[in-house]
Design an enzyme around this catalytic site. Sequence first.
Site, PDB file in Angstrom:
ATOM      1  N   LYS A   1      46.582  34.145  41.082  1.00 15.53           N
ATOM      2  CA  LYS A   1      46.157  35.524  40.800  1.00 15.53           C
ATOM      3  C   LYS A   1      46.024  35.671  39.287  1.00 15.53           C
ATOM      4  O   LYS A   1      46.945  35.345  38.528  1.00 15.53           O
ATOM      5  CB  LYS A   1      47.224  36.482  41.339  1.00 15.53           C
ATOM      6  CG  LYS A   1      46.689  37.771  41.879  1.00 15.53           C
ATOM      7  CD  LYS A   1      47.831  38.537  42.536  1.00 15.53           C
ATOM      8  CE  LYS A   1      47.391  39.888  43.029  1.00 15.53           C
ATOM      9  NZ  LYS A   1      48.534  40.708  43.408  1.00 15.53           N
TER      10      LYS A   1
HETATM   11  O1  G3P Z   1      48.381  44.505  45.501  1.00 14.78           O
HETATM   12  C1  G3P Z   1      48.575  45.287  44.385  1.00 14.78           C
HETATM   13  C2  G3P Z   1      49.768  46.136  44.532  1.00 14.78           C
HETATM   14  O2  G3P Z   1      50.936  45.396  44.428  1.00 14.78           O
HETATM   15  C3  G3P Z   1      49.798  47.330  43.667  1.00 14.78           C
HETATM   16  O3  G3P Z   1      50.280  48.340  44.459  1.00 14.78           O
HETATM   17  O4  G3P Z   1      51.332  50.468  44.937  1.00 14.78           O
HETATM   18  O5  G3P Z   1      51.921  49.197  42.837  1.00 14.78           O
HETATM   19  O6  G3P Z   1      49.712  50.299  43.057  1.00 14.78           O
HETATM   20  P1  G3P Z   1      50.846  49.645  43.786  1.00 14.78           P
END
Ligand code: G3P
Length: 220
Positions: free
Chosen positions: A83
């Site tokens: 990633k």
């Molecule tokens: O896959 C990306 C994710 O981990 C981000 O999620 O909820 O932190 O915006 P969030």
Amino acid sequence: MKIFLDTASLKEIREAAKLGVVDGITTNPSLLAKETGDPEQILVEICNTIDGPISGEVVATDAEGMVREGRHLASLHKNIVVKVPCIPEGLKATKVLTGEGKRVNMTLIFSPTQALLAAKAGARYVSPFVGRLDDVATPGMELVADIIEIFDHYDYDCEVLAASLRHPMHVVEAALAGADIATMPYAVFKQLVRHPLTDIGLEKFLQDWGALQKELKEGA
Ligand code: G3P
């Protein structure tokens, strides 16, 4: 649509794996920081639990460092997808890593142009962050739909991985938009199968069946 879990928790991954519908895992430095233990060992254990793409993220911010970390991550297990954040150095690193046959998931995508450049650099996946756009009053799912429409015009070997999904409706909308993959926290995944009418219906079926068995027994 493929279902990925967005977690580095082995406990959650093992539980979810039992349902047989999890196709892969996405992690990031924040998710790995929540777990105890060596992050690399955790990634390998995740790879041994789910036989699908498992994203592990680089933390270098220069192309050389990203390539070095990406090579190392990819050497840990055949399931690892590197990633890489969508910044100029990330594009350079993606071009090198994909040229070596490594799969890259280009992350922190917030615009269609970023997705287009990621695909051109050879990324295997692009991760538009839906929830984080919603957080700043910008419709995140429109970005997913735009990227899908753009990719439909061309032949990039790049899948759209809807990320930063926060609730089941995001999953529904990602599927309606035609996202190749939706990645979500375990808490969201668990909600997908539950419906109170299913539970009520099942209870009634079992009650009626029990009553019939009782009747049959009494009539015998
Ligand atoms: O896959 C990306 C994710 O981990 C981000 O999620 O909820 O932190 O915006 P969030």
